[in-house]
Design an enzyme around this catalytic site. Structure first.
Site, PDB file in Angstrom:
ATOM      1  CE1 TYR A 139      -3.465   2.761   0.358  1.00 16.02           C
ATOM      2  CE2 TYR A 139      -2.503   3.251   2.499  1.00 16.02           C
ATOM      3  CZ  TYR A 139      -3.371   3.581   1.470  1.00 16.02           C
ATOM      4  OH  TYR A 139      -4.127   4.731   1.556  1.00 16.02           O
ATOM      5  NE  ARG A 146      -3.210   7.456  -4.122  1.00 11.94           N
ATOM      6  CZ  ARG A 146      -4.150   7.103  -3.249  1.00 11.94           C
ATOM      7  NH1 ARG A 146      -5.376   6.839  -3.671  1.00 11.94           N
ATOM      8  NH2 ARG A 146      -3.873   7.002  -1.962  1.00 11.94           N
ATOM      9  CE1 TYR A 200      -5.079  10.091   7.780  1.00 10.32           C
ATOM     10  CE2 TYR A 200      -4.346   8.261   6.413  1.00 10.32           C
ATOM     11  CZ  TYR A 200      -5.347   8.905   7.108  1.00 10.32           C
ATOM     12  OH  TYR A 200      -6.608   8.368   7.143  1.00 10.32           O
ATOM     13  NE  ARG A 213     -10.315  11.480   5.847  1.00  9.49           N
ATOM     14  CZ  ARG A 213      -9.575  10.409   6.118  1.00  9.49           C
ATOM     15  NH1 ARG A 213      -9.942   9.216   5.693  1.00  9.49           N
ATOM     16  NH2 ARG A 213      -8.455  10.540   6.796  1.00  9.49           N
ATOM     17  CD  GLU A 319     -11.761   1.437   3.120  1.00 10.66           C
ATOM     18  OE1 GLU A 319     -10.678   1.174   3.680  1.00 10.66           O
ATOM     19  OE2 GLU A 319     -11.849   1.852   1.960  1.00 10.66           O
TER      20      GLU A 319
HETATM   21  C1  ISJ Z   1      -9.319   3.974   5.120  1.00  7.54           C
HETATM   22  C2  ISJ Z   1      -8.506   4.924   4.667  1.00  7.54           C
HETATM   23  O1  ISJ Z   1      -7.969   4.975   3.439  1.00  7.54           O
HETATM   24  C3  ISJ Z   1      -8.361   4.104   2.395  1.00  7.54           C
HETATM   25  C4  ISJ Z   1      -7.406   4.347   1.290  1.00  7.54           C
HETATM   26  C5  ISJ Z   1      -7.683   5.255   0.293  1.00  7.54           C
HETATM   27  C6  ISJ Z   1      -6.679   5.559  -0.762  1.00  7.54           C
HETATM   28  O2  ISJ Z   1      -5.485   5.364  -0.546  1.00  7.54           O
HETATM   29  O3  ISJ Z   1      -7.108   6.012  -1.847  1.00  7.54           O
HETATM   30  C7  ISJ Z   1      -8.931   5.912   0.255  1.00  7.54           C
HETATM   31  C8  ISJ Z   1      -9.892   5.611   1.163  1.00  7.54           C
HETATM   32  C9  ISJ Z   1      -9.787   4.374   1.952  1.00  7.54           C
HETATM   33  O4  ISJ Z   1     -10.204   3.338   1.090  1.00  7.54           O
HETATM   34  C10 ISJ Z   1      -8.105   6.050   5.534  1.00  7.54           C
HETATM   35  O5  ISJ Z   1      -6.947   6.470   5.428  1.00  7.54           O
HETATM   36  O6  ISJ Z   1      -8.968   6.546   6.276  1.00  7.54           O
END
Ligand code: ISJ
Length: 331
Positions: A139, A146, A200, A213, A319
């Site tokens: 990830y 990205r 983050y 979000r 999620e």
């Molecule tokens: C769950 C989280 O992230 C996940 C990862 C994401 C991404 O990297 O595009 C987007 C939303 C979620 O699927 C979070 O960080 O809150």
């Protein structure tokens, strides 16, 4: 007339409502592929279902008649107002450079075709919390590639980062789909209970994730994949019921009048307004408990799809994402 989506069985060719056209579809199934259906529209298939009972298709429809094309690892469709692009990347030793290249190619296509605003992205990341050939988490490796691509898209800012999902699959390799608009200007929304993902701290990886979000486009609100995170920390490790409650609270707050008006948006919704809900559950045995909590919060009249896949942190068990549809969606 805006873009819309609906769920459909995978056995039928994607169909649009009266007076509309299929733009593209995403099939949640057992193997990955990127093809054109026999009517010509792109279909991205992702290995996220553990068998026929979990398989379904998400069909995107638009008012205009789309043009479709497939080129190497990208397929796209656009009708003058909305653009869909999907891409597929096979398993790699290290993902940052090839992810950067594939996403830059997609962003170049977005610009070339004249769709200024990306408003929703889905990133399907196989072996998401596994390690790449150099020991980095897949990830984080993906997020870095990205992020580099986003820097070349519209510069270093974060204002153009759309609602997104970054979720595991049941295989290896990465795929994505994105939606962009030609004219409608999206409004990206944060959740005041959560640190913006693009802020983050470094403890989660060398680059922060590039997403908002939620995104409002027209009168629809697209809710990103949402987990049991407050601030930037995972809460209730090992407790799926408490995690599900936090996820639902996070989404309830995200779409609430309190959160939206604080960001200058005169609107407000409830969990019961959510449609096209997808729930990602790490352990299959947790699905009944998660389903019970979701039905209590969202009602039983809504179709909810449950998929048994890993989430982007190994301490996240569940999620949820969804869409508050526009008034004309009639779902
Ligand atoms: C769950 C989280 O992230 C996940 C990862 C994401 C991404 O990297 O595009 C987007 C939303 C979620 O699927 C979070 O960080 O809150």
């Amino acid at each position: 007339m805006s873009i819309r989506a609906h769920f459909a069985p995978i056995r039928e060719i994607p169909k649009a409502e009266q007076g509309r056209h299929v733009l593209a579809s995403v099939t949640f199934t057992t193997t990955a592929s990127l093809t054109l259906t026999e009517h010509g529209s792109p279909d991205l298939a992702i290995p996220m279902a553990d068998g026929p009972a979990q398989e379904f298709r998400e069909v995107w429809t638009v008012p205009g008649r789309p043009r479709w094309a497939i080129r190497d690892d990208l397929a796209y469709a656009h009708d003058g107002q909305y653009l869909f692009i999907a891409g597929l990347l096979p398993e790699q030793d290290v993902y940052t450079p090839p992810v950067r290249k594939l996403y830059e190619k997609a962003f170049a296509l977005v610009n070339h075709l004249g769709y200024a605003h990306i408003f929703r992205m889905w990133n399907f990341v196989g072996d998401i919390v596994g390690a790449n050939a150099e020991g980095m988490e897949v990830y984080q490796d993906f997020v870095q590639g990205r992020a580099q691509a986003f820097e070349t898209y519209k510069g270093r800012g974060t204002a153009h980062m759309p609602a997104a999902t970054g979720i595991g699959t049941r295989d290896r390799g990465i795929a994505f789909s994105l939606l962009a608009s030609h004219q409608d200007v999206p409004r990206h929304v944060e959740n005041l209970k959560q640190t913006p993902a693009y802020h983050y701290p470094k403890e989660y990886g060398p680059k922060p994730p590039s997403f908002a979000r939620a995104t409002i486009l027209g009168d629809a609100l697209y809710v990103s994949g949402t987990a049991s995170i407050l601030g930037h920390a995972t809460v209730h490790q090992g407790d799926v019921e408490s995690q599900t409650r936090v996820v639902l609270d996070n989404i309830a707050h995200l779409v609430s009048r309190e959160n939206l008006t604080a960001q200058g948006i005169d609107d407000g919704h409830e969990l019961k307004d959510l449609r096209l809900i997808k729930v990602y559950v790490r352990h299959a045995s947790d699905i009944p408990a998660v389903r019970a909590a979701c039905e209590e919060a969202c009602g039983t009249g809504v179709e909810v799809k449950y998929l048994n896949v890993a989430v982007c942190r190994d301490d996240l068990l569940v999620e949820i994402e969804g869409i508050v549809p526009g008034r004309e969606w009639a779902l």
